[in-house]
Design a protein around this motif. Structure first.
Motif, PDB file in Angstrom:
ATOM      1  N   THR A 227       0.909  -1.202   0.030  1.00  0.00           N
ATOM      2  CA  THR A 227       0.090  -0.099   0.140  1.00  0.00           C
ATOM      3  C   THR A 227       0.843   1.321  -0.029  1.00  0.00           C
ATOM      4  O   THR A 227       1.904   1.288   0.720  1.00  0.00           O
ATOM      5  CB  THR A 227      -0.894   0.035   1.200  1.00  0.00           C
ATOM      6  OG1 THR A 227      -1.611  -1.214   1.246  1.00  0.00           O
ATOM      7  CG2 THR A 227      -1.739   1.237   1.173  1.00  0.00           C
TER       8      THR A 227
ATOM      9  N   PRO B 237       1.000   5.781  -0.346  1.00  0.00           N
ATOM     10  CA  PRO B 237       0.101   6.889  -0.231  1.00  0.00           C
ATOM     11  C   PRO B 237      -0.269   7.602  -1.608  1.00  0.00           C
ATOM     12  O   PRO B 237       0.576   7.564  -2.368  1.00  0.00           O
ATOM     13  CB  PRO B 237       1.087   7.983   0.681  1.00  0.00           C
ATOM     14  CG  PRO B 237       2.343   7.456   0.375  1.00  0.00           C
ATOM     15  CD  PRO B 237       2.349   5.995  -0.053  1.00  0.00           C
ATOM     16  N   PHE B 238      -1.427   8.186  -1.661  1.00  0.00           N
ATOM     17  CA  PHE B 238      -1.886   8.739  -2.940  1.00  0.00           C
ATOM     18  C   PHE B 238      -2.368  10.093  -2.470  1.00  0.00           C
ATOM     19  O   PHE B 238      -2.400  10.494  -1.493  1.00  0.00           O
ATOM     20  CB  PHE B 238      -2.889   7.585  -3.538  1.00  0.00           C
ATOM     21  CG  PHE B 238      -3.056   8.299  -5.073  1.00  0.00           C
ATOM     22  CD1 PHE B 238      -2.063   8.085  -5.979  1.00  0.00           C
ATOM     23  CD2 PHE B 238      -4.383   8.332  -5.511  1.00  0.00           C
ATOM     24  CE1 PHE B 238      -2.108   8.340  -7.221  1.00  0.00           C
ATOM     25  CE2 PHE B 238      -4.635   8.860  -6.701  1.00  0.00           C
ATOM     26  CZ  PHE B 238      -3.681   8.527  -7.679  1.00  0.00           C
ATOM     27  N   GLU B 239      -2.855  10.756  -3.480  1.00  0.00           N
ATOM     28  CA  GLU B 239      -3.538  12.165  -3.328  1.00  0.00           C
ATOM     29  C   GLU B 239      -4.783  12.118  -2.226  1.00  0.00           C
ATOM     30  O   GLU B 239      -5.386  11.344  -2.184  1.00  0.00           O
ATOM     31  CB  GLU B 239      -4.130  12.620  -4.628  1.00  0.00           C
ATOM     32  CG  GLU B 239      -3.091  13.022  -5.599  1.00  0.00           C
ATOM     33  CD  GLU B 239      -3.551  13.476  -6.793  1.00  0.00           C
ATOM     34  OE1 GLU B 239      -4.754  13.612  -7.100  1.00  0.00           O
ATOM     35  OE2 GLU B 239      -2.593  14.344  -7.489  1.00  0.00           O
ATOM     36  N   ASN B 240      -4.863  13.367  -1.735  1.00  0.00           N
ATOM     37  CA  ASN B 240      -5.955  13.618  -0.781  1.00  0.00           C
ATOM     38  C   ASN B 240      -6.221  12.386   0.296  1.00  0.00           C
ATOM     39  O   ASN B 240      -7.098  11.986   0.895  1.00  0.00           O
ATOM     40  CB  ASN B 240      -7.373  13.712  -1.314  1.00  0.00           C
ATOM     41  CG  ASN B 240      -7.378  14.575  -2.565  1.00  0.00           C
ATOM     42  OD1 ASN B 240      -6.537  15.868  -2.240  1.00  0.00           O
ATOM     43  ND2 ASN B 240      -7.720  14.517  -3.593  1.00  0.00           N
ATOM     44  N   GLY B 241      -4.800  11.806   0.719  1.00  0.00           N
ATOM     45  CA  GLY B 241      -4.929  10.913   1.884  1.00  0.00           C
ATOM     46  C   GLY B 241      -5.390   9.388   1.567  1.00  0.00           C
ATOM     47  O   GLY B 241      -5.591   8.584   2.183  1.00  0.00           O
ATOM     48  N   GLN B 242      -5.793   9.161   0.212  1.00  0.00           N
ATOM     49  CA  GLN B 242      -5.912   8.156  -0.355  1.00  0.00           C
ATOM     50  C   GLN B 242      -4.747   7.228  -0.401  1.00  0.00           C
ATOM     51  O   GLN B 242      -3.615   7.660  -0.495  1.00  0.00           O
ATOM     52  CB  GLN B 242      -6.808   8.382  -1.663  1.00  0.00           C
ATOM     53  CG  GLN B 242      -7.974   8.932  -1.690  1.00  0.00           C
ATOM     54  CD  GLN B 242      -8.332   9.238  -3.387  1.00  0.00           C
ATOM     55  OE1 GLN B 242      -7.936   8.686  -4.250  1.00  0.00           O
ATOM     56  NE2 GLN B 242      -9.842   9.773  -3.207  1.00  0.00           N
ATOM     57  N   GLN B 243      -5.379   5.924  -0.626  1.00  0.00           N
ATOM     58  CA  GLN B 243      -4.082   4.897  -0.788  1.00  0.00           C
ATOM     59  C   GLN B 243      -4.322   4.060  -2.047  1.00  0.00           C
ATOM     60  O   GLN B 243      -5.280   4.076  -2.638  1.00  0.00           O
ATOM     61  CB  GLN B 243      -4.091   3.926   0.572  1.00  0.00           C
ATOM     62  CG  GLN B 243      -3.616   4.620   1.580  1.00  0.00           C
ATOM     63  CD  GLN B 243      -3.737   3.648   2.855  1.00  0.00           C
ATOM     64  OE1 GLN B 243      -4.124   2.389   2.926  1.00  0.00           O
ATOM     65  NE2 GLN B 243      -2.966   3.926   4.013  1.00  0.00           N
ATOM     66  N   LEU B 244      -2.919   3.723  -2.530  1.00  0.00           N
ATOM     67  CA  LEU B 244      -3.024   3.069  -3.569  1.00  0.00           C
ATOM     68  C   LEU B 244      -2.302   1.652  -3.612  1.00  0.00           C
ATOM     69  O   LEU B 244      -1.191   1.759  -2.820  1.00  0.00           O
ATOM     70  CB  LEU B 244      -2.397   3.784  -4.712  1.00  0.00           C
ATOM     71  CG  LEU B 244      -1.970   3.365  -6.213  1.00  0.00           C
ATOM     72  CD1 LEU B 244      -3.502   3.497  -7.104  1.00  0.00           C
ATOM     73  CD2 LEU B 244      -1.084   4.116  -7.024  1.00  0.00           C
ATOM     74  N   GLN B 245      -2.742   0.697  -4.194  1.00  0.00           N
ATOM     75  CA  GLN B 245      -1.995  -0.866  -4.262  1.00  0.00           C
ATOM     76  C   GLN B 245      -2.164  -1.399  -5.579  1.00  0.00           C
ATOM     77  O   GLN B 245      -3.347  -1.452  -6.163  1.00  0.00           O
ATOM     78  CB  GLN B 245      -2.981  -1.680  -3.116  1.00  0.00           C
ATOM     79  CG  GLN B 245      -2.173  -3.057  -2.835  1.00  0.00           C
ATOM     80  CD  GLN B 245      -2.875  -3.771  -2.023  1.00  0.00           C
ATOM     81  OE1 GLN B 245      -3.828  -4.264  -2.322  1.00  0.00           O
ATOM     82  NE2 GLN B 245      -2.552  -3.881  -0.661  1.00  0.00           N
TER      83      GLN B 245
END
Length: 155
Positions: free
Chosen positions: A46, A48-56
């Motif tokens: 996992t 970190p992504f924009e606006n506190g989102q997460q990316l996997q």
């Protein structure tokens, strides 16, 4: 999207000349690596992504076509098509990346590397059964019957 793939893949091109002076061939090693925010990317990690989102990422692969070395006055063709699978389960294998080796390449000064992501039109008009089992285009997992087309990249 500053954290999105900073480097989809880093290419390390190494041309090793043969040790004997009378030989006029060498080996080309191309290494593909996926990175995210400067770190090796491996699946199910996992990020970190924009606006506190997460990316996997659960999978990352692509068909690479027309691998060629550029040289003064032309090109040296290496391969028609290669399946580059960057879906690594851990950071140790992600650091190593995916390596392709070409032996017996004429030893000379090359100025660059050229390739495309996807399948050339003439090959894309064919189906997996048209290829021998050792060809990446024989892999039915990269062919979509409904589109009569190969899947160029899986992300």
């Amino acid at each position: 999207m500053k954290y999105l793939l900073v480097t989809l893949f880093a290419l390390n091109l190494v041309i090793l000349s043969s040790c004997k002076e009378d030989e006029e061939v060498g080996t080309v090693i191309i290494n593909f690596k996926a990175e995210y925010d400067g770190e090796p990317l491996h699946t199910f990690d996992t990020k970190p992504f924009e606006n506190g989102q997460q990316l996997q990422f659960t999978h990352l692969s692509m068909l690479v076509a027309d691998l060629q070395l550029l040289k003064s006055g032309g090109v040296e063709s290496l391969d028609d098509i290669e399946l580059v699978n960057l879906s690594f389960a851990d950071s140790l294998t992600a650091v190593d990346g995916y390596t392709v080796r070409f032996n017996d390449v004429p030893a000379q000064a090359y100025t660059g590397l050229s390739f495309g992501i996807g399948v050339p039109q003439d090959l894309n008009a064919m189906v997996p059964a048209d290829f021998q089992s050792n060809n990446p285009l024989s892999n039915t997992g990269y062919y979509w019957i409904g589109w009569n087309s190969y899947i160029f990249q899986k992300t």
